[in-house]
Structure formats: C-alpha cells, structure tokens
Scaffold this active site. Structure first.
Site, PDB file in Angstrom:
ATOM      1  N   GLU A  83       0.830  -1.217   0.000  1.00  0.00           N
ATOM      2  CA  GLU A  83       0.000   0.000   0.000  1.00  0.00           C
ATOM      3  C   GLU A  83       0.855   1.254   0.000  1.00  0.00           C
ATOM      4  O   GLU A  83       0.522   2.241   0.661  1.00  0.00           O
ATOM      5  CB  GLU A  83      -0.936   0.022   1.210  1.00  0.00           C
ATOM      6  CG  GLU A  83      -2.223  -0.674   1.014  1.00  0.00           C
ATOM      7  CD  GLU A  83      -2.816  -0.396  -0.339  1.00  0.00           C
ATOM      8  OE1 GLU A  83      -2.820   0.776  -0.751  1.00  0.00           O
ATOM      9  OE2 GLU A  83      -3.229  -1.352  -1.003  1.00  0.00           O
TER      10      GLU A  83
HETATM   11  C1  LIG Z   1       3.073  -9.744   0.357  1.00  0.00           C
HETATM   12  C2  LIG Z   1       2.817  -8.620  -0.592  1.00  0.00           C
HETATM   13  C3  LIG Z   1       1.518  -8.328  -0.970  1.00  0.00           C
HETATM   14  C4  LIG Z   1       1.273  -7.315  -1.885  1.00  0.00           C
HETATM   15  N1  LIG Z   1      -0.021  -7.079  -2.335  1.00  0.00           N
HETATM   16  C5  LIG Z   1      -0.211  -6.268  -3.399  1.00  0.00           C
HETATM   17  C6  LIG Z   1      -1.502  -6.182  -4.032  1.00  0.00           C
HETATM   18  O1  LIG Z   1      -2.479  -6.804  -3.605  1.00  0.00           O
HETATM   19  N2  LIG Z   1      -1.612  -5.418  -5.154  1.00  0.00           N
HETATM   20  C7  LIG Z   1      -0.561  -4.726  -5.669  1.00  0.00           C
HETATM   21  O2  LIG Z   1      -0.737  -4.071  -6.685  1.00  0.00           O
HETATM   22  N3  LIG Z   1       0.659  -4.751  -5.071  1.00  0.00           N
HETATM   23  C8  LIG Z   1       0.848  -5.510  -3.962  1.00  0.00           C
HETATM   24  N4  LIG Z   1       2.087  -5.587  -3.373  1.00  0.00           N
HETATM   25  C9  LIG Z   1       3.164  -4.773  -3.896  1.00  0.00           C
HETATM   26  C10 LIG Z   1       3.542  -3.636  -2.971  1.00  0.00           C
HETATM   27  O3  LIG Z   1       2.519  -2.686  -2.909  1.00  0.00           O
HETATM   28  C11 LIG Z   1       4.885  -3.070  -3.482  1.00  0.00           C
HETATM   29  O4  LIG Z   1       5.869  -4.032  -3.159  1.00  0.00           O
HETATM   30  C12 LIG Z   1       5.211  -1.723  -2.901  1.00  0.00           C
HETATM   31  O5  LIG Z   1       4.308  -0.773  -3.402  1.00  0.00           O
HETATM   32  C13 LIG Z   1       6.636  -1.264  -3.226  1.00  0.00           C
HETATM   33  O6  LIG Z   1       6.956  -1.471  -4.570  1.00  0.00           O
HETATM   34  P1  LIG Z   1       8.284  -2.236  -4.942  1.00  0.00           P
HETATM   35  O7  LIG Z   1       8.293  -3.503  -4.175  1.00  0.00           O
HETATM   36  O8  LIG Z   1       8.391  -2.328  -6.410  1.00  0.00           O
HETATM   37  O9  LIG Z   1       9.439  -1.330  -4.384  1.00  0.00           O
HETATM   38  P2  LIG Z   1      10.134  -0.070  -5.106  1.00  0.00           P
HETATM   39  O10 LIG Z   1       9.108   0.794  -5.716  1.00  0.00           O
HETATM   40  O11 LIG Z   1      11.215  -0.566  -5.974  1.00  0.00           O
HETATM   41  O12 LIG Z   1      10.738   0.682  -3.852  1.00  0.00           O
HETATM   42  C14 LIG Z   1      11.851   0.174  -3.120  1.00  0.00           C
HETATM   43  C15 LIG Z   1      12.132   1.078  -1.936  1.00  0.00           C
HETATM   44  O13 LIG Z   1      12.461   2.370  -2.404  1.00  0.00           O
HETATM   45  C16 LIG Z   1      11.646   3.350  -1.819  1.00  0.00           C
HETATM   46  N5  LIG Z   1      11.329   4.376  -2.818  1.00  0.00           N
HETATM   47  C17 LIG Z   1      10.799   4.213  -4.047  1.00  0.00           C
HETATM   48  N6  LIG Z   1      10.664   5.404  -4.647  1.00  0.00           N
HETATM   49  C18 LIG Z   1      11.120   6.333  -3.807  1.00  0.00           C
HETATM   50  C19 LIG Z   1      11.245   7.757  -3.849  1.00  0.00           C
HETATM   51  N7  LIG Z   1      10.844   8.466  -4.897  1.00  0.00           N
HETATM   52  N8  LIG Z   1      11.776   8.379  -2.773  1.00  0.00           N
HETATM   53  C20 LIG Z   1      12.153   7.680  -1.686  1.00  0.00           C
HETATM   54  N9  LIG Z   1      12.071   6.351  -1.597  1.00  0.00           N
HETATM   55  C21 LIG Z   1      11.551   5.687  -2.634  1.00  0.00           C
HETATM   56  C22 LIG Z   1      10.407   2.638  -1.335  1.00  0.00           C
HETATM   57  O14 LIG Z   1       9.871   3.269  -0.186  1.00  0.00           O
HETATM   58  C23 LIG Z   1      10.933   1.250  -1.011  1.00  0.00           C
HETATM   59  O15 LIG Z   1      11.383   1.196   0.319  1.00  0.00           O
HETATM   60  C24 LIG Z   1       2.348  -6.554  -2.405  1.00  0.00           C
HETATM   61  C25 LIG Z   1       3.656  -6.834  -1.980  1.00  0.00           C
HETATM   62  C26 LIG Z   1       3.906  -7.854  -1.120  1.00  0.00           C
HETATM   63  C27 LIG Z   1       5.320  -8.159  -0.746  1.00  0.00           C
END
Ligand SMILES: Cc1cc2nc3c(=O)[nH]c(=O)nc-3n(C[C@H](O)[C@H](O)[C@H](O)COP(=O)(O)OP(=O)(O)OC[C@H]3O[C@@H](n4cnc5c(N)ncnc54)[C@H](O)[C@@H]3O)c2cc1C
Length: 591
Positions: A435
């Site tokens: 989220e």
């Molecule tokens: C168990 C699980 C359930 C999930 N359920 C759903 C679901 O139902 N539907 C769905 O669509 N997604 C779902 N997700 C996905 C989840 O919402 C994403 O993993 C999350 O939004 C982060 O995206 P990412 O993993 O690609 O990390 P990234 O976007 O690659 O980010 C990596 C890190 O960098 C930081 N970051 C990124 N951009 C910036 C910035 N501009 N400035 C500072 N920091 C930044 C983030 O805070 C994070 O800590 C789920 C994930 C998991 C693990």
C-alpha cells in the site's frame, strides 16, 4: 499457541466515552447506542477469537498452494469464510441496496481490528474485496454496480487490486500492462501483475480483479493509466458465471509472513475487461481503494501489536525468572514472574499505551471518513486525507516494533515457533511495505498533504490541538497531559516551519526529514488521543462508576505515553532541523 481476546470494553470506551458516537450528528450514528455496538462487538469477538484465531497458526504453517493452476487455501479457511459470509460480516458498512447492512464505517473499523488481530492473512481476502467494492461503488456505472456489487458485498465473489508489475511498484508511470479497446465497450487486457494479494483461491465462485493498465495512444506515464474490472470468470447479463477469462496464476510467492494469503503472479492474456471510471483517470479511481486500504493497513499495525501484547502479558505473568529487587512477590515459588521487572514493565507499557492510543486514533479517523461520506463534510475529508499517510506509516512502523517487543518478552521462546510469537512479527512486517512503502507515505505527507488546499487541513489540526489545550489548561486532572501535548504540538509546528523555510531552497531538506515528520505527527496524534481519553476517564470517575479500576488504568497508561513516548517528538524535530547535508553528504560511490 497464542490466544486472542477481543478488546470489546476498550472499543466501547473509545466509541462512547471518548467519541460519543451516538450523540453525533453524522447520519446513521444515532443507531450506535452502547447496547447495540456492544452486541455487535461481542458477536464479532466470539467469531474472531473462537474461529479465526485458531486458524492463524494453521495458515502460517500450511500456507497456500498452487496445483494445476488452482490455488488452495489452508485447512479450515474455506469453512471459516462461509461462517463469516453467513454472519453478514463482509457487508457490515456497505449499502443495503447491494446487500450490506449500511452500518457506519466506524463500527466496521472496530470489527475489522478484531478480524485482523485474529488472523491477518485470512482477513485480507475480505478486506481487499471491500476495497474493490468501494471503488466500484464510487466510480462504477449503475449497470456495473448492479452486476458486480451484490456478489462482492456478500463475498460470493472476492476482489483484488492489481497495480504492481515486476519493473514498477512505487513508480506506476512505468506500467506496461495494456488495454486494447474492442469497439463494443470492452477491452482486451494483456500484461503481468505481481504480488497480488488474494489473487486467487478456492473460497469464492469468482474473483473480480481491479487492474490498472494503459490504453495505447494515451498520455505518457501515470496520466495514461486507466482502471478495469477483469473477472476470473466472465459473467453474463443475468449475473451467471460462465467461461474462464484470460487471466491465470503464474506462481504464488514464498514470503516472510501472511502465508495464509495467496500472493499471486497474475498473467493477463487478452483478458476481457471493462473500464471503471474514466479513461486515463485510473489512479483517481484506484485511490478510492488505496485510501481505504491504507487505513486498513494502518489497522494491521495496531491489530498485530494488540494480539502480540495480549500474549506477552500472559507470558510475563506466568514465566518465573529472577526476583523483584524491591521484595519477593512470589515467596512460595522458585522465582517471581517476569512482570515484576521494570524493564519488562517498560516493554509492556510501550505496547499497551501504543495499542490503546492507536485504537482511539483509528476510530477517530473512521468518524472523519463517516462525516465526509455521510455528511459531505469537506473539512473532515481534508483532515482524513492529511492523516491517511500518518495512520498507514506511523501505526505500521510502531505496530511492528511492538510485536518485536512482545516477542522479546518471551526471550528465546519468542524466537522459536512453538509459542507463535514470531508470526506476529513476520505478519506485521508486510504492512510497512505494501500500500505504498512507508518512506513513500512520508513523502506523500510532506510533499503533497501538508500543502493541500493551501495548508488548510494541517492548520485545522494545529487549531484543534490548541483549542483542546486551551479549554483544559486549568484542569488539574489533566496537568500531566496538556503540557506535554502542547510541547509536542509546538515541535510539529516548528518542523512544518522548517520545511517552509528550507524546503524551497533545497527540496532535499524536506525529503530527508519526511520520515521523522511522519513519526512526529503520529506521536502528536496519539498524544492528543491520550489527552482526550484522560479527560473522558476523569469524567467517568467524577460521575461515579462501578469500574473505577478501568478508568484509573487508562489514566496511568496515558501518563506513561505522555512521559515516556511523546518526548520522541523533540528528537524527530532535531533530526529534521539538521537538514539534508549529513544525509546526502556521501557520493553514491562511497557506499
Ligand atoms: C506480500 C505482498 C503483498 C502485496 N499485495 C499487493 C496487491 O495486492 N496489489 C498490488 O498491486 N501490489 C501488492 N504488493 C506490492 C507492494 O505494494 C509493493 O511491493 C510496494 O508498493 C513497493 O513497490 P516495490 O516492491 O516495487 O518497491 P520499489 O518501488 O522498488 O521501492 C523500493 C524502496 O524504495 C523506496 N522508494 C521508491 N521510490 C522512492 C522515492 N521516490 N523516494 C524515496 N524512496 C523511494 C520505497 O519506499 C521502497 O522502500 C504486495 C507486496 C507484497 C510483498
């Protein structure tokens, strides 16, 4: 095995003594008389502690499995889901015309905490359905609402939200999933979504995916994203489930926690989909779901802290280790129980004061949502929009920390799986990530929400705290509350001022302080809640009550929060005011 006892009395205290819900002018709140909410909460408490909580460990150890393209949930989940559906719990706060019970969101929120404490992974199936149904309710056409909502409200069909792709999580503008118009109002959806919670399972007849995708030729980036309804099985005009749609499960993820929830890779291969809301306005439509989901996720932080705390208390009273240095408390035993030791007390007080403060904060937030929806109260809408990243980010960070503290009370017995304590920590961890990861919540708070509508909502919050302090400044019974709250609120204002004065010169000054700001804000909110709870407790004691111990305990717990937790605001302010120089001082190569 861990147990769960629904905190009905504490919820009743917040709803009635603190928020005075049945005296509110929000339409529908007149029904929330104490006897009525008590009956609903008791019933929910029974179901959650007797049916869902025992399945929590089962879900953790068995997990979900994918066999021949079909996802199976852990033993007992299907039967429990039937009981939840039969009890009407899935549509508690949904409109009657679609089969719901039209109860205020605040009551749904209290019940939701119990469900999530008892079994977070299980509750996500209905939680995501609720969010998807809310998006259809807010953005669907009349035909779409008639077709999809009744079955979603009853959870005969469950829902999901599909944003994430392998190469895009936070930065959704990078999305590649495509939606080709077919000329008959439908679209063909193709692409891959990953990490989709409740993405598939064996507990419902259909799964209604809400999918973000780009219509070719639309604007670049996030402005070109639209939202679609894409069912697992196609549904005819009479609502009958028919042929399988072009969406399949590629895999289910192995993960750290919430094993009972299926986290799916979903492959869309020319799946039939229907636009929800307007073309290219998908983020707006998805935000209806995401904002609700963010409050629900904040609640997961509270819910895991609460259940972990309950078990830690039981253990601390039971486990005999060492002697009380001020005098033996268990002379007939070989040692005193852990709970005599001040450091164990510190831990339990951290947990207790967090959980009770967070509960008041979330339920108050839920009243703002009700005021916004049921009274069209724009100020309430602005305030909850400001608070949403605080509820999500602060409560999940703190909630996770509290589960670690609870685990620590068990010593090594918290680390091994036998007592079930590590599950709370593992399950709570995800709430800080999905989220919108908490770092991104902090950016949303500082970069967008603070300045929203000219800063009107944050100013309204400051005024609210100031007015409360002023009105109660002469109240001797609140002297341990008002001064600390005033000081914390001043820290928050000083941090806001720092951003105004230094953020323009160098945006990194604001961004580097955003995480601290989110926590600073969270502490002030909980400080305000504790001051309000103290006032309500004093009033109850003054009026005469047959449960003085409950209110005395509240006051003592609140004093602890004000004295031991709230001073964190000064540290957060100092960090914020140190700016970005030390944060950004190294070249990337130096790491
Ligand atoms: C168990 C699980 C359930 C999930 N359920 C759903 C679901 O139902 N539907 C769905 O669509 N997604 C779902 N997700 C996905 C989840 O919402 C994403 O993993 C999350 O939004 C982060 O995206 P990412 O993993 O690609 O990390 P990234 O976007 O690659 O980010 C990596 C890190 O960098 C930081 N970051 C990124 N951009 C910036 C910035 N501009 N400035 C500072 N920091 C930044 C983030 O805070 C994070 O800590 C789920 C994930 C998991 C693990």
């Amino acid at each position: 095995m861990p147990t769960y006892r629904a905190p009905v009395k504490d919820m009743q205290f917040v709803l009635h003594d603190v928020l005075n819900v049945s005296g509110s002018d929000i339409p529908g709140y007149e029904e929330l008389e104490s006897d009525f909410t008590n009956a609903v909460l008791e019933e929910a408490g029974k179901l959650t502690s007797e049916v869902l909580a025992p399945l929590n460990v089962v879900g953790d150890t068995e997990g979900c499995r994918l066999e021949n393209g079909v996802v199976y949930t852990p033993t007992g989940f299907k039967d429990a889901f039937e009981q939840v559906k039969e009890g009407g719990w899935t549509g508690l706060d949904m409109p009657e015309e679609y089969g719901g019970q039209n109860m205020p969101y605040v009551l749904g929120t209290a019940v939701g905490e119990m469900f999530s404490s008892a079994n977070q992974a299980f509750t996500m199936y209905q939680g995501l359905t609720h969010g998807a149904a809310s998006a259809v309710l807010a953005h669907g056409t009349d035909d779409q609402k008639a077709k999809w909502l009744p079955k979603m409200v009853s959870c005969e069909w469950t829902g999901t939200m599909n944003l994430t792709e392998p190469h895009c999580g936070t930065d959704l503008g990078l999305m590649r999933t495509k939606a080709e118009p077919q000329g008959d109002g439908s679209y063909k959806i193709s692409g891959q979504k990953i990490f989709i919670s409740a993405g598939d399972h064996d507990m419902s007849d259909n799964v209604v995916h809400l999918v973000l995708a780009k219509i070719p030729g639309g604007p670049e980036g996030i402005k070109g994203v639209s939202l679609f309804i894409v069912p697992k099985f196609l549904v005819d005009d009479d609502g009958n489930v028919g042929a399988r749609n072009g969406v399949s499960v590629g895999n289910i993820e192995e993960k750290m926690g919430i094993h009972g929830n299926s986290t799916c890779v979903l492959n869309y291969d020319e799946a039939e989909g229907y636009l929800l809301g307007e073309e290219h306005k998908g983020m707006r439509a998805m935000f209806t779901m995401m904002n609700e989901a963010r409050i629900g996720v904040g609640m997961q932080g509270l819910s895991q802290a609460e259940v972990a705390y309950q078990n830690a208390v039981d253990y601390a009273k039971d486990r005999l280790q060492g002697r009380d240095v001020t005098g033996t408390k268990n002379p007939d035993g070989p040692a005193d129980p852990l709970i005599v030791h001040p450091d164990i007390r510190r831990s339990l007080m951290d947990q207790k004061s967090f959980a009770e403060g967070a509960r008041a904060f979330i339920l108050w937030g839920a009243t703002l949502i009700d005021a916004a929806h049921r009274k069209d109260d724009k100020d309430a809408d602005g305030l909850i929009s400001l608070m949403t990243p605080v509820i999500k980010g602060f409560l999940t960070d703190e909630g996770y920390d509290m589960t670690v503290l609870a685990q620590q009370v068990y010593g090594g017995h918290g680390y091994i799986e036998e007592h079930g304590m590590s599950q709370f920590t593992r399950d709570a961890r995800i709430a800080m990530i999905y989220e919108g990861a908490n770092g991104v919540q902090a950016l949303d708070l500082v970069g967008r929400k603070l300045g929203q509508d000219g800063g009107k909502h944050v100013m309204a919050f400051f005024e609210m705290v100031k007015d409360f302090c002023k009105e109660n400044s002469d109240d001797e019974g609140l002297k341990d509350f008002i001064e600390p709250l005033k000081a914390a609120s001043k820290d928050l204002q000083a941090a806001g001022m720092y951003f105004m004065q230094n953020g323009m010169k160098n945006p990194n000054n604001a961004l580097a302080g955003s995480y601290d700001f989110m926590h600073l804000f969270g502490h002030v909110c909980l400080g305000l809640m504790w001051a309000k709870m103290a006032k309500a407790s004093n009033a109850a004691l003054a009026a005469g009550t047959d449960d003085a111990a409950f209110y005395e305990t509240k006051l003592t717990t609140g004093r602890y929060y004000m004295a031991r937790r709230l001073p964190a605001t000064a540290m957060h302010l100092a960090r914020i005011q140190s700016g970005a120089d030390t944060v950004m001082g190294l070249d990337a190569e130096a790491f």
